[in-house]
Design a protein around this motif. Structure first.
Motif, PDB file in Angstrom:
ATOM      1  N   SER A   3       0.830  -1.211   0.000  1.00  0.00           N
ATOM      2  CA  SER A   3       0.000   0.000   0.000  1.00  0.00           C
ATOM      3  C   SER A   3       0.862   1.259   0.000  1.00  0.00           C
ATOM      4  O   SER A   3       0.498   2.264  -0.603  1.00  0.00           O
ATOM      5  N   ILE A   4       2.016   1.209   0.649  1.00  0.00           N
ATOM      6  CA  ILE A   4       2.923   2.357   0.630  1.00  0.00           C
ATOM      7  C   ILE A   4       3.473   2.577  -0.770  1.00  0.00           C
ATOM      8  O   ILE A   4       3.505   3.702  -1.274  1.00  0.00           O
ATOM      9  N   ALA A   5       3.892   1.492  -1.425  1.00  0.00           N
ATOM     10  CA  ALA A   5       4.404   1.612  -2.792  1.00  0.00           C
ATOM     11  C   ALA A   5       3.311   2.069  -3.753  1.00  0.00           C
ATOM     12  O   ALA A   5       3.563   2.864  -4.659  1.00  0.00           O
ATOM     13  N   ALA A   6       2.082   1.605  -3.545  1.00  0.00           N
ATOM     14  CA  ALA A   6       0.979   2.004  -4.420  1.00  0.00           C
ATOM     15  C   ALA A   6       0.604   3.467  -4.217  1.00  0.00           C
ATOM     16  O   ALA A   6       0.248   4.157  -5.171  1.00  0.00           O
ATOM     17  N   SER A   7       0.701   3.950  -2.983  1.00  0.00           N
ATOM     18  CA  SER A   7       0.328   5.344  -2.741  1.00  0.00           C
ATOM     19  C   SER A   7       1.409   6.305  -3.206  1.00  0.00           C
ATOM     20  O   SER A   7       1.109   7.415  -3.635  1.00  0.00           O
ATOM     21  N   ILE A   8       2.667   5.912  -3.132  1.00  0.00           N
ATOM     22  CA  ILE A   8       3.746   6.794  -3.565  1.00  0.00           C
ATOM     23  C   ILE A   8       3.930   6.740  -5.077  1.00  0.00           C
ATOM     24  O   ILE A   8       4.050   7.773  -5.724  1.00  0.00           O
ATOM     25  N   ALA A   9       3.932   5.563  -5.644  1.00  0.00           N
ATOM     26  CA  ALA A   9       4.201   5.421  -7.079  1.00  0.00           C
ATOM     27  C   ALA A   9       2.908   5.107  -7.827  1.00  0.00           C
ATOM     28  O   ALA A   9       2.027   5.946  -7.902  1.00  0.00           O
ATOM     29  N   ASP A  10       2.790   3.925  -8.374  1.00  0.00           N
ATOM     30  CA  ASP A  10       1.587   3.538  -9.111  1.00  0.00           C
ATOM     31  C   ASP A  10       1.427   2.023  -9.024  1.00  0.00           C
ATOM     32  O   ASP A  10       2.144   1.351  -8.295  1.00  0.00           O
ATOM     33  N   GLY A  11       0.480   1.504  -9.774  1.00  0.00           N
ATOM     34  CA  GLY A  11       0.178   0.083  -9.716  1.00  0.00           C
ATOM     35  C   GLY A  11       1.298  -0.801 -10.216  1.00  0.00           C
ATOM     36  O   GLY A  11       1.557  -1.873  -9.663  1.00  0.00           O
ATOM     37  N   ALA A  12       1.978  -0.367 -11.261  1.00  0.00           N
ATOM     38  CA  ALA A  12       3.057  -1.182 -11.813  1.00  0.00           C
ATOM     39  C   ALA A  12       4.221  -1.298 -10.838  1.00  0.00           C
ATOM     40  O   ALA A  12       4.801  -2.380 -10.666  1.00  0.00           O
ATOM     41  N   ARG A  24       3.166 -13.571  -4.747  1.00  0.00           N
ATOM     42  CA  ARG A  24       2.469 -13.729  -6.036  1.00  0.00           C
ATOM     43  C   ARG A  24       0.968 -13.457  -5.914  1.00  0.00           C
ATOM     44  O   ARG A  24       0.359 -12.935  -6.835  1.00  0.00           O
ATOM     45  N   ALA A  25       0.374 -13.786  -4.795  1.00  0.00           N
ATOM     46  CA  ALA A  25      -1.072 -13.597  -4.628  1.00  0.00           C
ATOM     47  C   ALA A  25      -1.439 -12.122  -4.503  1.00  0.00           C
ATOM     48  O   ALA A  25      -2.592 -11.746  -4.720  1.00  0.00           O
ATOM     49  N   LEU A  26      -0.483 -11.269  -4.175  1.00  0.00           N
ATOM     50  CA  LEU A  26      -0.779  -9.857  -3.947  1.00  0.00           C
ATOM     51  C   LEU A  26      -0.466  -8.962  -5.151  1.00  0.00           C
ATOM     52  O   LEU A  26      -0.667  -7.749  -5.076  1.00  0.00           O
ATOM     53  N   VAL A  27       0.008  -9.549  -6.251  1.00  0.00           N
ATOM     54  CA  VAL A  27       0.358  -8.738  -7.416  1.00  0.00           C
ATOM     55  C   VAL A  27      -0.878  -8.060  -7.994  1.00  0.00           C
ATOM     56  O   VAL A  27      -0.866  -6.855  -8.284  1.00  0.00           O
ATOM     57  N   SER A  28      -1.968  -8.797  -8.157  1.00  0.00           N
ATOM     58  CA  SER A  28      -3.184  -8.198  -8.707  1.00  0.00           C
ATOM     59  C   SER A  28      -3.770  -7.154  -7.759  1.00  0.00           C
ATOM     60  O   SER A  28      -4.263  -6.111  -8.190  1.00  0.00           O
ATOM     61  N   LEU A  29      -3.691  -7.410  -6.453  1.00  0.00           N
ATOM     62  CA  LEU A  29      -4.160  -6.431  -5.471  1.00  0.00           C
ATOM     63  C   LEU A  29      -3.324  -5.155  -5.539  1.00  0.00           C
ATOM     64  O   LEU A  29      -3.850  -4.046  -5.427  1.00  0.00           O
ATOM     65  N   ALA A  30      -2.029  -5.312  -5.760  1.00  0.00           N
ATOM     66  CA  ALA A  30      -1.153  -4.146  -5.863  1.00  0.00           C
ATOM     67  C   ALA A  30      -1.516  -3.288  -7.072  1.00  0.00           C
ATOM     68  O   ALA A  30      -1.529  -2.054  -6.985  1.00  0.00           O
ATOM     69  N   ILE A  31      -1.840  -3.929  -8.181  1.00  0.00           N
ATOM     70  CA  ILE A  31      -2.231  -3.169  -9.373  1.00  0.00           C
ATOM     71  C   ILE A  31      -3.542  -2.436  -9.134  1.00  0.00           C
ATOM     72  O   ILE A  31      -3.688  -1.261  -9.480  1.00  0.00           O
ATOM     73  N   VAL A  32      -4.504  -3.106  -8.514  1.00  0.00           N
ATOM     74  CA  VAL A  32      -5.799  -2.478  -8.229  1.00  0.00           C
ATOM     75  C   VAL A  32      -5.631  -1.302  -7.272  1.00  0.00           C
ATOM     76  O   VAL A  32      -6.214  -0.219  -7.471  1.00  0.00           O
ATOM     77  N   LEU A  33      -4.834  -1.463  -6.229  1.00  0.00           N
ATOM     78  CA  LEU A  33      -4.597  -0.362  -5.287  1.00  0.00           C
ATOM     79  C   LEU A  33      -3.925   0.822  -5.976  1.00  0.00           C
ATOM     80  O   LEU A  33      -4.258   1.975  -5.704  1.00  0.00           O
ATOM     81  N   GLY A  34      -2.992   0.549  -6.864  1.00  0.00           N
ATOM     82  CA  GLY A  34      -2.327   1.629  -7.585  1.00  0.00           C
ATOM     83  C   GLY A  34      -3.268   2.385  -8.500  1.00  0.00           C
ATOM     84  O   GLY A  34      -3.228   3.615  -8.581  1.00  0.00           O
ATOM     85  N   VAL A  39      -6.564   7.268  -9.601  1.00  0.00           N
ATOM     86  CA  VAL A  39      -7.841   7.882  -9.953  1.00  0.00           C
ATOM     87  C   VAL A  39      -8.289   8.859  -8.871  1.00  0.00           C
ATOM     88  O   VAL A  39      -8.651  10.011  -9.162  1.00  0.00           O
ATOM     89  N   LEU A  40      -8.256   8.436  -7.634  1.00  0.00           N
ATOM     90  CA  LEU A  40      -8.671   9.316  -6.548  1.00  0.00           C
ATOM     91  C   LEU A  40      -7.731  10.507  -6.401  1.00  0.00           C
ATOM     92  O   LEU A  40      -8.178  11.630  -6.149  1.00  0.00           O
ATOM     93  N   GLY A  41      -6.449  10.279  -6.562  1.00  0.00           N
ATOM     94  CA  GLY A  41      -5.488  11.367  -6.452  1.00  0.00           C
ATOM     95  C   GLY A  41      -5.657  12.413  -7.531  1.00  0.00           C
ATOM     96  O   GLY A  41      -5.534  13.623  -7.265  1.00  0.00           O
ATOM     97  N   ASN A  42      -5.953  11.978  -8.746  1.00  0.00           N
ATOM     98  CA  ASN A  42      -6.167  12.938  -9.832  1.00  0.00           C
ATOM     99  C   ASN A  42      -7.375  13.818  -9.563  1.00  0.00           C
ATOM    100  O   ASN A  42      -7.296  15.039  -9.699  1.00  0.00           O
ATOM    101  N   TYR A  43      -8.495  13.203  -9.208  1.00  0.00           N
ATOM    102  CA  TYR A  43      -9.701  13.999  -8.979  1.00  0.00           C
ATOM    103  C   TYR A  43      -9.577  14.873  -7.732  1.00  0.00           C
ATOM    104  O   TYR A  43     -10.085  15.983  -7.701  1.00  0.00           O
TER     105      TYR A  43
END
Length: 76
Positions: A3-12, A24-34, A39-43
Motif C-alpha cells: 500500500s505504501i508503494a501504491a500510494s507513492i508510485a503507481d500500480g506497476a 504472487r497472490a498480492l500482485v493483482s491487489l497491488a495493481i488495483v490499489l495503484g 484515480v482518486l489522487g487525480n480527482y
C-alpha cells in the motif's frame, strides 16, 4: 508495504514490489490499489486546484460558467 508503494508510485511499481518479495497472490491487489490511488489522487488534485483558483480570484471576475467576456475593464 504494498500500500505504501501504491500510494507513492503507481500500480506497476507496487506490483514489482510484490513480485520481488515473492508475494504472487498480492500482485493483482497491488495493481488495483495503484489504479484506485491514481484515480482518486487525480480527482482530488483537480478539486483542490479548482477550489484554490476560484477562492483567489477577485469577486468581480468569478463566473460559474467560466465566461469572462461580459466583464468590462476600465471606467466605462
Amino acid at each position: 508495504m504494498i500500500s505504501i508503494a501504491a500510494s507513492i508510485a503507481d500500480g506497476a511499481t507496487s506490483a514489482l514490489v510484490a513480485a520481488s518479495a515473492k508475494w504472487r497472490a498480492l500482485v493483482s491487489l497491488a495493481i488495483v490499489l495503484g489504479v484506485i490511488g491514481s484515480v482518486l489522487g487525480n480527482y482530488l488534485g483537480i478539486g483542490v486546484h479548482t477550489s484554490l483558483n476560484v477562492s483567489s480570484m477577485p469577486k468581480n471576475r468569478r463566473r460559474l460558467n467560466g465566461d469572462l467576456s461580459v466583464i468590462s475593464v476600465g471606467n466605462s
